[in-house]
Design a protein around this motif. Structure first.
Motif, PDB file in Angstrom:
ATOM      1  N   GLU A 340       6.235   3.570   0.806  1.00 26.85           N
ATOM      2  CA  GLU A 340       5.686   2.564   1.713  1.00 26.85           C
ATOM      3  C   GLU A 340       4.179   2.734   1.826  1.00 26.85           C
ATOM      4  O   GLU A 340       3.705   3.698   2.440  1.00 26.85           O
ATOM      5  CB  GLU A 340       6.311   2.703   3.105  1.00 26.85           C
ATOM      6  CG  GLU A 340       5.919   1.634   4.081  1.00 26.85           C
ATOM      7  CD  GLU A 340       6.543   0.290   3.729  1.00 26.85           C
ATOM      8  OE1 GLU A 340       5.765  -0.660   3.518  1.00 26.85           O
ATOM      9  OE2 GLU A 340       7.779   0.201   3.656  1.00 26.85           O
ATOM     10  N   PRO A 341       3.387   1.823   1.242  1.00 29.30           N
ATOM     11  CA  PRO A 341       1.931   1.947   1.320  1.00 29.30           C
ATOM     12  C   PRO A 341       1.418   2.070   2.750  1.00 29.30           C
ATOM     13  O   PRO A 341       0.511   2.854   3.025  1.00 29.30           O
ATOM     14  CB  PRO A 341       1.443   0.657   0.665  1.00 29.30           C
ATOM     15  CG  PRO A 341       2.530   0.280  -0.275  1.00 29.30           C
ATOM     16  CD  PRO A 341       3.801   0.668   0.421  1.00 29.30           C
ATOM     17  N   PHE A 342       1.999   1.296   3.658  1.00 33.89           N
ATOM     18  CA  PHE A 342       1.663   1.456   5.083  1.00 33.89           C
ATOM     19  C   PHE A 342       2.929   1.302   5.916  1.00 33.89           C
ATOM     20  O   PHE A 342       3.625   2.253   6.139  1.00 33.89           O
ATOM     21  CB  PHE A 342       0.578   0.448   5.512  1.00 33.89           C
ATOM     22  CG  PHE A 342       0.102   0.723   6.918  1.00 33.89           C
ATOM     23  CD1 PHE A 342      -0.788   1.762   7.169  1.00 33.89           C
ATOM     24  CD2 PHE A 342       0.558  -0.024   7.997  1.00 33.89           C
ATOM     25  CE1 PHE A 342      -1.203   2.053   8.460  1.00 33.89           C
ATOM     26  CE2 PHE A 342       0.152   0.253   9.292  1.00 33.89           C
ATOM     27  CZ  PHE A 342      -0.732   1.289   9.515  1.00 33.89           C
ATOM     28  N   GLY A 343       3.218   0.095   6.375  1.00 30.47           N
ATOM     29  CA  GLY A 343       4.393  -0.137   7.218  1.00 30.47           C
ATOM     30  C   GLY A 343       3.987  -0.542   8.619  1.00 30.47           C
ATOM     31  O   GLY A 343       3.780   0.319   9.475  1.00 30.47           O
ATOM     32  N   ILE A 344       3.886  -1.850   8.868  1.00 28.54           N
ATOM     33  CA  ILE A 344       3.429  -2.350  10.167  1.00 28.54           C
ATOM     34  C   ILE A 344       4.548  -2.385  11.204  1.00 28.54           C
ATOM     35  O   ILE A 344       4.308  -2.210  12.397  1.00 28.54           O
ATOM     36  CB  ILE A 344       2.807  -3.760   9.999  1.00 28.54           C
ATOM     37  CG1 ILE A 344       1.483  -3.656   9.232  1.00 28.54           C
ATOM     38  CG2 ILE A 344       2.568  -4.442  11.338  1.00 28.54           C
ATOM     39  CD1 ILE A 344       0.814  -4.999   8.958  1.00 28.54           C
ATOM     40  N   SER A 362       5.540   7.294   3.779  1.00 26.38           N
ATOM     41  CA  SER A 362       4.940   6.042   4.248  1.00 26.38           C
ATOM     42  C   SER A 362       3.502   6.291   4.673  1.00 26.38           C
ATOM     43  O   SER A 362       3.172   7.341   5.233  1.00 26.38           O
ATOM     44  CB  SER A 362       5.734   5.460   5.424  1.00 26.38           C
ATOM     45  OG  SER A 362       5.708   6.348   6.534  1.00 26.38           O
ATOM     46  N   GLY A 363       2.647   5.300   4.423  1.00 28.49           N
ATOM     47  CA  GLY A 363       1.247   5.424   4.811  1.00 28.49           C
ATOM     48  C   GLY A 363       1.059   5.521   6.306  1.00 28.49           C
ATOM     49  O   GLY A 363       0.162   6.231   6.786  1.00 28.49           O
ATOM     50  N   VAL A 364       1.899   4.824   7.076  1.00 28.56           N
ATOM     51  CA  VAL A 364       1.747   4.830   8.527  1.00 28.56           C
ATOM     52  C   VAL A 364       1.973   6.225   9.120  1.00 28.56           C
ATOM     53  O   VAL A 364       1.470   6.555  10.199  1.00 28.56           O
ATOM     54  CB  VAL A 364       2.695   3.790   9.174  1.00 28.56           C
ATOM     55  CG1 VAL A 364       4.146   4.255   9.136  1.00 28.56           C
ATOM     56  CG2 VAL A 364       2.259   3.460  10.599  1.00 28.56           C
ATOM     57  N   SER A 365       2.698   7.074   8.392  1.00 25.20           N
ATOM     58  CA  SER A 365       2.931   8.442   8.887  1.00 25.20           C
ATOM     59  C   SER A 365       1.637   9.250   8.959  1.00 25.20           C
ATOM     60  O   SER A 365       1.567  10.265   9.651  1.00 25.20           O
ATOM     61  CB  SER A 365       3.955   9.165   7.994  1.00 25.20           C
ATOM     62  OG  SER A 365       3.414   9.421   6.711  1.00 25.20           O
TER      63      SER A 365
END
Length: 429
Positions: A340-344, A362-365
């Motif tokens: 996951e590049p980010f994850g909004i 995930s990027g959001v991590s």
């Protein structure tokens, strides 16, 4: 500063996080002093929010000598005479008649309607590559007839448009990498898509990645120099007043939700296996898989095979308003993404007072401190985390309170300021 921006989707006509991110960023940029954005999408439906930006559809632009008038936020632009080396044709007979004549080597033939406009679906259908090529043709016309300081292209579908605009205008190009085909395919990369991505990265003057996770992939998988790439994290839109009334579940049970595309990238099978483990330990819980995708039938079959259909629900694709209503009924949100590049969506869940479990992949991590983080493949750790949040109110309460406070600082205004800094540094080089 005037920015010519290309994207593939824009709310309310979106299929995932790309359109949401484009909307949030453009609103953030519109709130900054002396920044104007002209946002171009393949197909404009007419119901998009244009309160802060100018938005035009490539499907509205004639590709022959025709007059067009743009409606801006405050004033009309002068009518423009569009000229190009594109030769439009309406039907097959006309195509072969035109083809029999002599033209310059650069001449391109493109099918149009009676108004000399190209018909775009604006989706991800079987003619996607042809639409991407046509989008780039129209981008060249738009770039030729508008004044701007730089170009910003979102994700691989818009890279050819960005390159075309750069070639005709000589203005610098920024590309925004929201994902790579390594994320979407699980490593089984489509060579055509990879070539488009790599060409865009090499042609760009600057690259914005949505996380360091993605930045690393750009460096290692595409051979791009690190100094060319800046990470700017995504954010979340504030909850509007009409979303705040609380919806009731309708069942006296806990609800655990997966919300996203049902594809290999999002790890839906790991959510299902974890649900099975949780249901072995407690009965007062239901699981929801909200979204659509190519693995939907496989997931439905697996739920039936595990004998938990009475405790598992598939909602199909949810629009933005329905997403928030679903989150209002959720006790635990899980994002078990494989890559996951980010994850909004976890940010939206935290905003709705829902404790979240996210994958380390995930990027959001990278930016969340008040979320439980597990490896996507560790279904036992995922199940333990779900069980703990459902059965220990103090833990869930702490993550709800702290998570909502944390996500309150992740605004699109802040992300837009970082993007503006990328622009300014590029123009001052």
């Amino acid at each position: 500063m005037k920015v010519l921006m290309f994207g593939w989707e824009f709310p309310p006509h979106i299929s995932g996080g790309l359109g949401t991110a484009c909307y949030g960023l453009t609103r953030g940029l519109a709130g900054l002093k002396d920044v104007e954005v002209l946002f171009v999408i393949p197909k404009a439906f007419g119901d998009e929010d244009q309160s802060t930006i100018r938005l035009i559809g490539a499907n509205k632009i004639p590709v022959a000598c025709k007059e067009i008038v743009f409606e801006g936020k405050e004033k009309k632009m002068d009518s423009l005479e569009v000229q190009s080396e594109i030769i439009p044709y309406v039907n097959e007979e006309e195509f072969w008649n035109l083809k029999s004549k002599r033209y310059a080597a650069k001449t391109q033939f493109v099918k149009t309607d009676e108004g000399m406009k190209i018909d775009f679906s604006g989706t991800y259908g079987p003619n996607l590559m042809e639409e991407i090529k046509n989008y780039a043709l129209v981008a060249e016309i738009i770039a030729k007839e508008n004044n701007f300081d730089l170009i910003h292209a979102h994700d691989w579908l818009a890279y050819p448009a960005g390159i075309a605009a750069k070639n005709i205008s000589g203005k610098p190009l920024v590309i925004h990498v929201h994902a790579t085909d390594f994320d979407r395919s699980g490593g089984n990369v489509n060579p055509t898509v990879y070539a488009v991505e790599r060409e865009g990265m090499e042609a760009a003057d600057k690259i914005i990645s949505v996380s360091n996770f993605t930045r690393k992939a750009i460096i290692e998988k595409y051979g791009i120099p690190p100094q060319k790439i800046t990470t700017v994290y995504n954010a979340v839109e504030p909850v509007s007043a009409d979303q705040k009334p609380l919806f009731k579940k309708g069942v006296n049970e806990k609800v655990v939700t997966f919300l996203g595309r049902i594809t290999m990238q999002k790890g839906p099978e790991y959510f299902i296996e974890s649900a099975y483990l949780v249901l072995k330990k407690m009965d007062n819980v239901r699981f929801v898989m909200a979204g659509s995708g190519d693995k939907m039938n496989e997931m439905v079959s697996r739920v039936a095979q595990l004998g938990m259909a009475e405790k598992f629900h598939f909602t199909g694709f949810l629009k933005s308003g329905d997403v928030y209503h679903m989150l209002q009924m959720t006790d635990v949100f899980v994002m078990p993404s494989v890559s996951e590049p980010f994850g909004i969506v976890p940010l939206e869940a935290m905003q709705a007072d829902v404790p979240v479990i996210i994958s380390n992949q995930s990027g959001v991590s990278e930016i969340l401190n008040h979320a439980i983080k597990i490896d996507f493949w560790d279904t036992y750790a995922m199940a333990d985390s779900i069980f703990g949040l459902l059965n220990y109110p103090a833990l869930a309460g702490f993550l709800k309170k702290s998570g909502k406070k944390e996500v309150g600082g992740l605004t699109w205004h802040h992300s837009a300021k970082q993007v503006l800094e990328v622009y300014q540094n590029l123009l001052n080089m």
